[in-house]
Design a protein around this motif. Structure first.
Motif, PDB file in Angstrom:
ATOM      1  N   GLY A 178       0.788  -1.235   0.000  1.00 32.93           N
ATOM      2  CA  GLY A 178       0.000   0.000   0.000  1.00 32.93           C
ATOM      3  C   GLY A 178       0.813   1.275   0.000  1.00 32.93           C
ATOM      4  N   GLY A 179       1.955   1.257   0.657  1.00 27.78           N
ATOM      5  CA  GLY A 179       2.793   2.449   0.712  1.00 27.78           C
ATOM      6  C   GLY A 179       3.131   2.958  -0.676  1.00 27.78           C
ATOM      7  N   ALA A 180       3.439   2.017  -1.555  1.00 31.74           N
ATOM      8  CA  ALA A 180       3.833   2.388  -2.912  1.00 31.74           C
ATOM      9  C   ALA A 180       2.653   2.971  -3.676  1.00 31.74           C
ATOM     10  CB  ALA A 180       4.366   1.169  -3.643  1.00 31.74           C
ATOM     11  N   ASN A 181       1.470   2.709  -3.171  1.00 35.21           N
ATOM     12  CA  ASN A 181       0.274   3.158  -3.865  1.00 35.21           C
ATOM     13  C   ASN A 181      -0.315   4.409  -3.219  1.00 35.21           C
ATOM     14  OD1 ASN A 181      -1.367   2.510  -6.063  1.00 35.21           O
ATOM     15  ND2 ASN A 181      -2.990   1.871  -4.668  1.00 35.21           N
ATOM     16  N   ALA A 182       0.325   4.904  -2.213  1.00 35.52           N
ATOM     17  CA  ALA A 182      -0.254   5.990  -1.425  1.00 35.52           C
ATOM     18  C   ALA A 182       0.555   7.283  -1.529  1.00 35.52           C
ATOM     19  CB  ALA A 182      -0.353   5.563   0.037  1.00 35.52           C
ATOM     20  N   HIS A 183       1.292   7.408  -2.608  1.00 44.79           N
ATOM     21  CA  HIS A 183       2.048   8.645  -2.833  1.00 44.79           C
ATOM     22  C   HIS A 183       1.077   9.789  -3.080  1.00 44.79           C
ATOM     23  CE1 HIS A 183       5.152   5.791  -3.151  1.00 44.79           C
ATOM     24  NE2 HIS A 183       5.148   5.604  -4.440  1.00 44.79           N
ATOM     25  N   VAL A 184       1.615  10.963  -3.370  1.00 50.15           N
ATOM     26  CA  VAL A 184       0.713  12.041  -3.787  1.00 50.15           C
ATOM     27  C   VAL A 184       0.362  11.766  -5.249  1.00 50.15           C
ATOM     28  CG1 VAL A 184       0.463  14.501  -4.208  1.00 50.15           C
ATOM     29  CG2 VAL A 184       1.636  13.706  -2.150  1.00 50.15           C
ATOM     30  N   GLY A 191      -2.015  10.823   0.844  1.00 45.92           N
ATOM     31  CA  GLY A 191      -2.416   9.646   1.601  1.00 45.92           C
ATOM     32  C   GLY A 191      -1.610   9.366   2.851  1.00 45.92           C
ATOM     33  N   HIS A 192      -0.482  10.024   2.992  1.00 39.13           N
ATOM     34  CA  HIS A 192       0.320   9.818   4.200  1.00 39.13           C
ATOM     35  C   HIS A 192       1.289  10.973   4.388  1.00 39.13           C
ATOM     36  CE1 HIS A 192       3.846   8.648   1.844  1.00 39.13           C
ATOM     37  NE2 HIS A 192       3.085   7.805   1.155  1.00 39.13           N
ATOM     38  N   GLY A 193       1.848  11.065   5.570  1.00 38.69           N
ATOM     39  CA  GLY A 193       2.813  12.123   5.875  1.00 38.69           C
ATOM     40  C   GLY A 193       4.219  11.678   5.504  1.00 38.69           C
ATOM     41  N   ARG A 237       9.654  14.045  -1.694  1.00 42.53           N
ATOM     42  CA  ARG A 237       9.755  14.749  -2.978  1.00 42.53           C
ATOM     43  C   ARG A 237       9.256  13.858  -4.105  1.00 42.53           C
ATOM     44  NH1 ARG A 237      12.842  19.160  -2.625  1.00 42.53           N
ATOM     45  NH2 ARG A 237      13.629  18.974  -4.738  1.00 42.53           N
ATOM     46  N   TRP A 238       8.026  14.097  -4.531  1.00 45.73           N
ATOM     47  CA  TRP A 238       7.411  13.305  -5.608  1.00 45.73           C
ATOM     48  C   TRP A 238       7.722  13.991  -6.930  1.00 45.73           C
ATOM     49  CZ3 TRP A 238       6.280   9.186  -3.022  1.00 45.73           C
ATOM     50  CH2 TRP A 238       5.831   9.298  -1.706  1.00 45.73           C
ATOM     51  N   ILE A 239       8.962  13.801  -7.360  1.00 45.88           N
ATOM     52  CA  ILE A 239       9.409  14.603  -8.503  1.00 45.88           C
ATOM     53  C   ILE A 239      10.017  13.783  -9.639  1.00 45.88           C
ATOM     54  CG2 ILE A 239       9.815  16.629  -7.045  1.00 45.88           C
ATOM     55  CD1 ILE A 239      12.795  15.929  -7.131  1.00 45.88           C
TER      56      ILE A 239
HETATM   57 CU   LIG Z   1       3.300   6.695  -0.705  1.00 45.72          CU
END
Ligand SMILES: [Cu+2]
Length: 172
Positions: A17-23, A43-45, A145-147
């Protein structure tokens, strides 16, 4: 009872789930030349820490952008020149919002929230191309950083911190 009917694949997916919970964007495809509402889902901090600031970079070709104010958050926009003048309802538009920043709020890791902007996808995108929105999520002592912009032939799933992606569909 319910447990027994969940396929193993679904459980594996949940574990990742973590991999699916990015911005990510709520709506991940839109037509060339259309008005597009970009809803960024947080989805998460940052490793459990609350999100205090969200910075969204507006990609070239997403024009006439207006952010939606959000209660409890201070809104800031960075304006600038576009790489070229775009046709916007018959008139040239050569500058606009390049970055949107929400700050001053606090989104705990255990909660979910959405940040919204609306704009127009220029008429000259190649159909089936991808448009990426780099997003930086800042917490007190850390940042996510979702870059990462996927290279040709790759997808967001191939990256650890992918930018939020939008597929540009043909006009029809
Ligand atoms: Cu995530």
């Amino acid at each position: 009872m319910l447990k027994s009917i969940i396929p193993a694949a679904a459980l594996t997916f949940a574990a990742l789930g973590g991999a699916n919970a990015h911005v990510t964007l709520e709506t991940q495809q839109a037509k060339v030349g259309s008005t597009y509402k970009a809803v960024f889902r947080v989805g998460h901090g940052c490793e459990g820490a609350p999100t205090l600031k969200l910075r969204v970079q507006i990609p070239e070709g997403y024009i006439a952008v207006k952010p939606m104010p959000k209660a409890g958050w201070t809104l800031e926009v960075v304006r600038g020149a576009y790489a070229k003048a775009y046709d916007y309802h018959g008139s040239p538009m050569s500058e606009g919002v390049k970055e949107v920043v929400w700050s001053g709020g606090s989104l705990p890791d255990e909660y979910y929230d959405e940040f919204v902007v609306r704009g127009t996808l220029a008429g000259d995108f190649a159909p089936d191309s991808m448009l990426y929105f780099p997003v930086v999520q800042e917490c007190a002592d850390a940042a996510e950083r979702w870059i990462e912009i996927p290279a040709a032939g790759k997808s967001a799933d191939d990256y650890e911190s992918p930018a939020a992606g939008l597929k540009i569909l043909p006009k029809e």
